[in-house]
Design an enzyme around this catalytic site. Sequence first.
Site, short mmCIF file in Angstrom:
data_model
loop_
_atom_site.label_atom_id
_atom_site.label_comp_id
_atom_site.label_asym_id
_atom_site.label_seq_id
_atom_site.Cartn_x
_atom_site.Cartn_y
_atom_site.Cartn_z
N MET A 30 23.46 -21.01 -30.47
CA MET A 30 23.93 -20.30 -29.28
C MET A 30 23.83 -18.79 -29.49
SD MET A 30 26.83 -22.56 -27.53
CE MET A 30 28.21 -22.07 -28.52
N LEU A 33 23.69 -14.47 -34.14
CA LEU A 33 23.38 -15.13 -35.41
C LEU A 33 24.00 -14.41 -36.60
CD1 LEU A 33 19.62 -15.96 -34.72
CD2 LEU A 33 21.63 -17.32 -34.20
N GLY A 36 25.16 -17.92 -41.65
CA GLY A 36 25.18 -19.39 -41.54
C GLY A 36 23.92 -19.87 -40.83
N HIS A 37 23.66 -19.28 -39.65
CA HIS A 37 22.44 -19.61 -38.91
C HIS A 37 21.19 -19.29 -39.75
CE1 HIS A 37 25.32 -18.45 -35.55
NE2 HIS A 37 24.96 -19.67 -35.17
N ASP A 150 29.86 -27.74 -38.34
CA ASP A 150 30.21 -28.57 -37.19
C ASP A 150 29.95 -30.02 -37.58
OD1 ASP A 150 30.58 -26.46 -34.82
OD2 ASP A 150 28.94 -25.81 -36.11
N LYS A 184 31.74 -18.73 -41.85
CA LYS A 184 31.15 -17.79 -40.90
C LYS A 184 31.04 -18.46 -39.54
CE LYS A 184 28.70 -14.95 -44.15
NZ LYS A 184 28.87 -13.51 -43.93
P1 AMP Z 1 26.21 -22.27 -32.98
O1 AMP Z 1 25.37 -21.11 -32.68
O2 AMP Z 1 27.62 -21.95 -33.33
O3 AMP Z 1 26.07 -23.39 -31.96
O4 AMP Z 1 25.62 -22.89 -34.34
C1 AMP Z 1 24.27 -23.25 -34.46
C2 AMP Z 1 24.09 -24.04 -35.72
O5 AMP Z 1 24.46 -23.24 -36.84
C3 AMP Z 1 24.95 -25.30 -35.78
O6 AMP Z 1 24.20 -26.37 -36.34
C4 AMP Z 1 26.09 -24.89 -36.68
O7 AMP Z 1 26.69 -25.96 -37.37
C5 AMP Z 1 25.38 -23.96 -37.64
N1 AMP Z 1 26.34 -23.05 -38.27
C6 AMP Z 1 27.23 -22.23 -37.64
N2 AMP Z 1 28.01 -21.58 -38.54
C7 AMP Z 1 27.60 -22.02 -39.76
C8 AMP Z 1 28.01 -21.73 -41.10
N3 AMP Z 1 29.00 -20.87 -41.36
N4 AMP Z 1 27.36 -22.34 -42.11
C9 AMP Z 1 26.36 -23.21 -41.86
N5 AMP Z 1 25.92 -23.53 -40.62
C10 AMP Z 1 26.54 -22.95 -39.59
#
Ligand code: AMP
Length: 282
Positions: A30, A33, A36-37, A150, A184
Amino acid sequence: METVHTILETRKIIKAWKKDGLTVGLVPTMGFLHEGHESLVKKAAAENDKVVVSIFVNPIQFGPNEDLEAYPRDLDKDKLVCEKANADLIFNPSPEEMYFDNAVTSVAVKELTEGLCGSKRPVHFQGVCTVVSKLFNIVTPDRAYFGEKDAQQLAVIKRMVQDLNFDIDIVGCPIVREEDGLAKSSRNTYLSRDERKAAVILNESLNLAKEALKSGEQYASKLTGIISKKISSEPLAKIDYIEIVDSLELKPVCKISSSILVAIAIYIGNTRLIDNFTWDIK
Ligand code: AMP
């Protein structure tokens, strides 16, 4: 690296890659970034010839009182992160590009979405599964990368891929944390300075549960008690849920005899944060 905003352009680029026999990895996000991303994109780049990062704040996975409008966005910075992590294409559609006004189809995974975040966010996983299915059909990746941060989402997507015969490998990636242990998250930007300090309680409480498991604790209720006590010691924290479930079916566990997921959701002020760990019985 290119950024495109339409399904048609994305399909054209991917068709050309596939014609050349290249493999494609997809990282759905989403945006806003962080490292983590970035770790997902780097892993995808190491395992595939081409990497697509989708950046889309998906309206249908937010409930009516959630943070869709407030969700942070910064496409220019995201482009730099993607470029640095060796992505080849950013797919950044508008909501209108992704959803037809007259769409009547959605994807729902039952049972695995009943507990944890699913019970607190009723529309969330249907929104996630629908958008991820659409992204899979648009990008047709060989592999797709999701964070263990997640954990329920990862389990649900794996099950959806199995149940609907998507020919895609789902790759889980470890949680990337701040130096003090906070996982993160794009939502960490909502925290005030005091709330940010208080937020370490998530990881600290999980570490206490991990220590108890290492010392031989076998009862989920004991672990829940340990986490709950620690969280309650932080005045800015309010428990949304603490759950101990089996890591495949996500069903509550009483006595620990198989691989478990220890997952929590905590409000720090008005910000809801999640964290978890998986514990394997050797
Ligand atoms: P989001 O943008 O929050 O929807 O996350 C996109 C992807 O990045 C999802 O698969 C999340 O699980 C992963 N993600 C978000 N934060 C982290 C993190 N701190 N460590 C590893 N993966 C992450």
